[in-house]
Scaffold this active site. Structure first.
Site, PDB file in Angstrom:
ATOM      1  CB  CYS A   1      18.801  62.877  43.531  1.00 14.28           C
ATOM      2  SG  CYS A   1      17.816  61.789  44.842  1.00 14.28           S
TER       3      CYS A   1
ATOM      4  CG  ASN B   1      15.272  63.347  48.598  1.00 10.13           C
ATOM      5  OD1 ASN B   1      14.776  63.470  47.048  1.00 10.13           O
ATOM      6  ND2 ASN B   1      15.984  62.746  48.642  1.00 10.13           N
TER       7      ASN B   1
ATOM      8  CG  HIS C   1      17.938  66.812  44.888  1.00  8.01           C
ATOM      9  ND1 HIS C   1      16.472  66.446  44.484  1.00  8.01           N
ATOM     10  CD2 HIS C   1      18.228  65.718  45.517  1.00  8.01           C
ATOM     11  CE1 HIS C   1      16.432  65.347  45.208  1.00  8.01           C
ATOM     12  NE2 HIS C   1      17.527  64.605  45.660  1.00  8.01           N
TER      13      HIS C   1
END
Ligand code: UT7
Length: 343
Positions: free
Chosen positions: A121, A300, A270
């Site tokens: 990520c 995500n 994020h």
């Protein structure tokens, strides 16, 4: 030393929309829209069809970024590809991308370096730090940085896997980082890692410590147990560390720049969980109207979340020349990072 700025952005998500209700109806997952939405902010995500990999999604995003930058692929000096779902174990998706962009053939062939970034990520911000350094050092004039993920192929889309499977989606975002003499661009980047937490969020389908790396049955056929095949996550632990590290990453960035959060015009966090981002925003006093989100629509998308946000905001006018933009991410490793850019 030249400045490094983002000269173009691009994004691409596959067309197939999978809503929370689709997880129940199409895949038989024992969940509810309310559970997923309330805990994560996700309403739907995109899944690529079989036969489509991360480099293909990334190529579409990259071509849009190149067009926005007014560049042809052969003008690139380097390709960086951030992904936790690369097309193959090796070689990396960076070289696949180079070939797909047509850089390997014809009179304009350019055998520029192509490198994969394996920081989950935080991969986009690790890539942004690398691209910025390459440009500022004078080694490169234009670096293509892509974050691309095809999670859907490696999600346990059953009730057993619901804690992880309901979070992730497919997509790609890209930026071109270019040299400029103008007083603008990426002012700084800050990266961190804490390898004590490797086991907290991981996927061990490739475990080279085993002999052979995938156990074989009596016919010589590889046997992968579900625990190894799918991602493992201690969700609450990841959540807690994400809030702490993201707050810290923001404060580090602002302190290094001699600014406060109030000087930032647009925040790109994020997109792992809307609640993580709300905690961070509340803790730091960041107003809702300065934050951009896409987790509700895409889930995500790991290395793709921030470049997708930048691209959406640049195209719909929320991101304007002269604005100060902050980017922050946290993920598996643990790894984290932040960056500040004068757009
Ligand atoms: O990009 C960086 C990586 N990831 C993250 O940042 C994610 C960080 N963590 C989180 O976002 C949260 O931990 C989750 C959203 C993943 C989970 O939320 P939680 O509040 O920590 O729930 P939990 O995992 O503790 O599960 C609570 C209950 C469990 O049932 P029992 O044991 O209490 O009966 C789970 O089995 O919720 C159940 N559960 C679900 N129920 C319906 C877990 N996933 C689901 C689901 N639908 N999808």
């Amino acid at each position: 030393m030249p400045n490094a700025y983002i000269s173009g952005t691009g994004g691409y998500v596959p067309p197939r929309v999978v809503t929370n209700d689709d997880l129940i109806q199409q895949y038989g997952v024992d969940t509810t829209h309310e559970w997923i939405h309330r805990r994560t902010g996700i309403n739907e995500r995109r899944f690529a069809d079989a036969g489509v990999g991360s480099a293909e999604l990334g190529e579409k995003a990259a071509r849009r970024a190149l067009e926005a930058a007014g560049l042809e692929p052969h003008e690139l000096d380097m390709i960086l590809f951030a992904s936790l779902s690369p097309d193959y174990c090796f070689p990396g998706s960076g070289v696949i991308m180079q070939e797909r962009l047509g850089l390997c053939e014809g009179p304009k062939a350019r055998f520029v370096p192509a490198m994969d970034i394996r920081n989950q990520c935080s991969g986009f911000l690790y890539g942004l730090g690398t691209a910025t350094s390459m440009v500022q050092s004078g080694a490169c004039k234009h670096v293509l940085l892509v974050g691309g993920e095809t999670h859907s192929a490696a999600l346990d889309l059953s009730t057993r896997g619901r804690q992880v499977a309901s979070l992730f989606g497919d997509g790609a975002g890209a930026v071109v980082v270019s040299a400029t003499d103008e007083d603008r661009g990426i002012r700084g980047w800050w990266l961190g890692a804490d390898g004590r937490h490797v086991e907290v969020l991981c996927q061990k389908v490739w475990d080279i410590k085993q002999r052979p790396f995938i156990p074989l049955d009596e016919h010589g056929v590889g046997q992968v147990q579900p625990e190894a095949m799918w991602a493992y996550m201690e969700g609450k632990k990841v959540f807690r560390h994400a809030v702490e590290r993201m707050c810290e990453a923001v404060l580090t960035a602002c302190t290094a720049q001699g600014i406060t959060g109030a000087d930032i015009d647009l925040w790109c966090f994020h997109q792992a969980n809307m609640r993580i981002n709300q905690y961070v925003a509340e803790t730091l006093g960041i107003p809702e109207d300065k934050l951009v989100h896409n987790i509700d629509r895409y889930g995500n998308t790991t290395a793709a979340t921030i470049p997708l946000l930048l691209d959406e905001a640049a195209r719909d006018g929320r991101l304007q020349r002269g604005m100060k933009v902050a980017m922050v991410a946290f993920g598996s490793g643990f790894t984290w990072g932040s960056a500040i850019c004068d757009w």
